[in-house]
Structure formats: C-alpha cells, structure tokens
Design an enzyme around this catalytic site. Sequence first.
Site, PDB file in Angstrom:
ATOM      1  N   THR B   8     -21.291  34.516  86.549  1.00 32.84           N
ATOM      2  CA  THR B   8     -20.985  33.188  86.016  1.00 32.84           C
ATOM      3  C   THR B   8     -20.496  32.221  87.082  1.00 32.84           C
ATOM      4  O   THR B   8     -21.222  31.362  87.509  1.00 32.84           O
ATOM      5  CB  THR B   8     -19.988  33.268  84.854  1.00 32.84           C
ATOM      6  N   GLU B  92     -28.188  26.456  82.006  1.00 32.72           N
ATOM      7  CA  GLU B  92     -29.500  26.900  81.535  1.00 32.72           C
ATOM      8  C   GLU B  92     -30.160  25.836  80.650  1.00 32.72           C
ATOM      9  O   GLU B  92     -29.621  25.472  79.609  1.00 32.72           O
ATOM     10  CB  GLU B  92     -29.347  28.185  80.725  1.00 32.72           C
ATOM     11  N   ASN B 214     -31.750  32.345  77.034  1.00 33.88           N
ATOM     12  CA  ASN B 214     -30.724  33.290  76.582  1.00 33.88           C
ATOM     13  C   ASN B 214     -31.200  34.257  75.504  1.00 33.88           C
ATOM     14  O   ASN B 214     -30.532  35.260  75.240  1.00 33.88           O
ATOM     15  CB  ASN B 214     -29.480  32.529  76.105  1.00 33.88           C
ATOM     16  N   THR B 219     -30.453  42.872  77.810  1.00 37.25           N
ATOM     17  CA  THR B 219     -29.410  43.404  78.697  1.00 37.25           C
ATOM     18  C   THR B 219     -29.098  44.845  78.342  1.00 37.25           C
ATOM     19  O   THR B 219     -29.309  45.256  77.209  1.00 37.25           O
ATOM     20  CB  THR B 219     -28.134  42.555  78.552  1.00 37.25           C
TER      21      THR B 219
END
Lengths: 219, 219
Positions: B8, B92, B214, B219
């Site tokens: 981040t 983003e 996103n 993940t």
Amino acid sequence: MIHPQLATMLGYLFTDVAATPAELKSLLREACDQSFNCISVDGDTSTNDTVLLLASGQSGIRLRDTGVRKKFAKALSEVCQSLAEQIVSDGEGVQHVIHLFVEQAKTRQEALQVARAIAHSFLVKTAWAGADPNWGRILAAVGRSGVALDPKRVNIYIGKQMVCKAGVGNRFDEARAHQDLAQPNCDIRVQLGRGHSSVAFITSDLTAEYVRINADYST
Amino acid sequence: MIHPQLATMLGYLFTDVAATPAELKSLLREACDQSFNCISVDGDTSTNDTVLLLASGQSGIRLRDTGVRKKFAKALSEVCQSLAEQIVSDGEGVQHVIHLFVEQAKTRQEALQVARAIAHSFLVKTAWAGADPNWGRILAAVGRSGVALDPKRVNIYIGKQMVCKAGVGNRFDEARAHQDLAQPNCDIRVQLGRGHSSVAFITSDLTAEYVRINADYST
C-alpha cells in the site's frame, strides 16, 4: 440507491387485523430493525425511505391477544425481511447477494457496526464481485470497524467453510469457496469472540455495472 | 488500496538537517495529519502504511533554531502533501482527483468527519466518475455524516461556481461545472456555516476500472 428515478424505498404493508396505532408502531419498529435497517447496497441513504403499516380491522381479530400478537409479529417480520432482501437483490448492478452474519459481539449495536464496516468496504465488495474468497479484506474491514476486538479471536466462514480461524488463514477448499461466492446468494459468517449478540445483515457486491449506472445518468 | 501487490504505502523521507528524534517526530506527525491522513481513494486502510523521516545531521544545520524549524516544517509539509496527492492520482482506476475543502466547521475533527463521509460515498464518487455536477449527492453525504448541521447553512461549490446555496440549488452554468469535473483535478468546496475550522482533503472518483482491478485479481 436502488431506483434513482423513484424515491428509493416506499414500503406499504396492509393487514386486516384490529390494532391500535401504538401496537402497530412497536411491532413495525421491531420488524424494521431486523429487516430494512439491516440491509445496504452502497451505504448511501435517502430522505425518502418510508415504511407504513395500515390495519383495517376488517377481520375482527384483535392484536392485543398474546397468541395473535406473536403470530402477527412473526408474519410481519417475515414480510419485511423478504422485502428487504428483494431491495438488495434489485440493487444497481448487483450480481451477488451476501447474507452476512456477525456473531459473538458484546451488543447488537457492535455487531451492526462490524457488519456495516464490512458491507461498505469497497475492497470487500469488489472481491465479492469477482467471487474471490478473500477473507483478508473482510478481516481488515472488521479491524477498522472501530470495535476494540482481538483479531486472535475472530473466525470467518464463507459458505460452510471456516476460511479464517483465530485471525489467521485456515486450510480450506478455495475452488468450493469461489463456487459458493459465485452463486446469486452466499452466506458469510464472522465470529468476534466477544459476547453473545449477533446480527443478520444483507448486502451485495460492487460491480462495474453499479458504477456505470450511477456515473452515466445525469441529474 | 493503491498497489495491491505491494504494501500500500511505504514513505521514506530523508534530510541532512541535525535534529533529535523528538523534534522530527512532532514535525512529521503534524505534516502527516495535513497530508497522508487527509487522503482517501476507497476508505480501506492497510496495516502496512508507514512514513519514516530520517535525518543524517550531515549539514550541521540545527532544527532547534526557530527560523530553521519553520522553514523545515514548511518544506516537510510540502513534500508530504505532494506525495499524498500522487498516491491519490495513482489510485486504481482514478480518472479525477478531487480537492475537497470542508470549511466553517466547529472543529477540524468535524470537518474531517464530513470530508470522509463525502469521500467515501459510492454515489458521490460515481457521479464524479461521470463528471456529473450532482450537488444533491454531496449534500446527502454531508447530511448523514453524523455532524448535527443545519442544511440551510450549507453552501457547495464545484470549481469556482456556487452550485448549492443555503441548502438549495443555486443557478449555475452546468456545462461549465461538468467541464470543471471532467479535468484531471477539480476543487469542491463545502461550507457548513458552523464555525471557523476547515480541512483540505484529497480524494478521487470511483470508476468501473477500479472495480475491474479489484474484482479481477485473486489472492
């Protein structure tokens, strides 16, 4: 918002039971707290949201009888919950309705606070749009909810699988979790390990279609 | 989050001034409060966010001199604000960076609360994505911020035009407001009519591209 050209939500409920305004008010408030006040598509509220309950008394059945009152409260609650769920599934661009259960909170208010932090997280909602069993984003939202919790006591379930146990990843079948999230409805359960209060909250994913709908109409 | 495959935000600031850790800490905290803590892309936070300030003392110039301290504080603040703004513009899918000024609050905390309610509203952010001068969505977010304000005292500006005056629509050039919002950067000013505190907050629009980025990586 659900239908931006209308007034978001106007709910009219009719019954032929015989009841006083005070009796209806208290039952409707309780039913609303468990239904319309436990849903969110995008966290934005409207000044127009309305739920009205009108009783004609036509049946002659009186609400002040305890047995009647219990049955009526149950039916009212079921109708409100069904309508509330329909609102979420009609939400702009919604592909997945998430039934979010926040459990083991100290108070219901605390459970609601955690549910709303999860339900309003852009990252959690976009993960749901991709049917991605990303429990880390859920845990992060829980962590910043403002409730002083111990992450080591938090469990998270997607569908029937525990994906996070005591704050760390639990071994789970990722393909199955993805499959669960890819359905029109999916259950997600978050246990806080703090107490005995809980809330059942209904929310949705955040899709590119939501953005298109809300960005492309001008007012 | 900005770059989900990294941590981040990791900010490293270097100076050759001669200073104690305590001196640096107090200046860095103040600079961060006005910069990194006044930005938001999506409201989601990270446990990894870090800002470090290291001083080598190489220059021999001492921070405890008042003149030096003032100059250094100003430079530090400018660097932090520039980095903070770059974070938002790198967000983003971000198409428009919004410089949000919330003014006439009773306290800075109250101004921040209103700024965050606006900056995290899905409806406001999608309107910005469409360059739609929809001040009603901004006013609605202000109204549900939790600050007990009087809508009749609220003014809203888009670019240099007052689009909402005392809580109701003001006559303005819509094409020009749309044009202002269509730029990479746009100022929006909200006056609460409650006091003399303010905050300068930097945020962004919410685009379909944000959702795609996103939702589509697992993940």
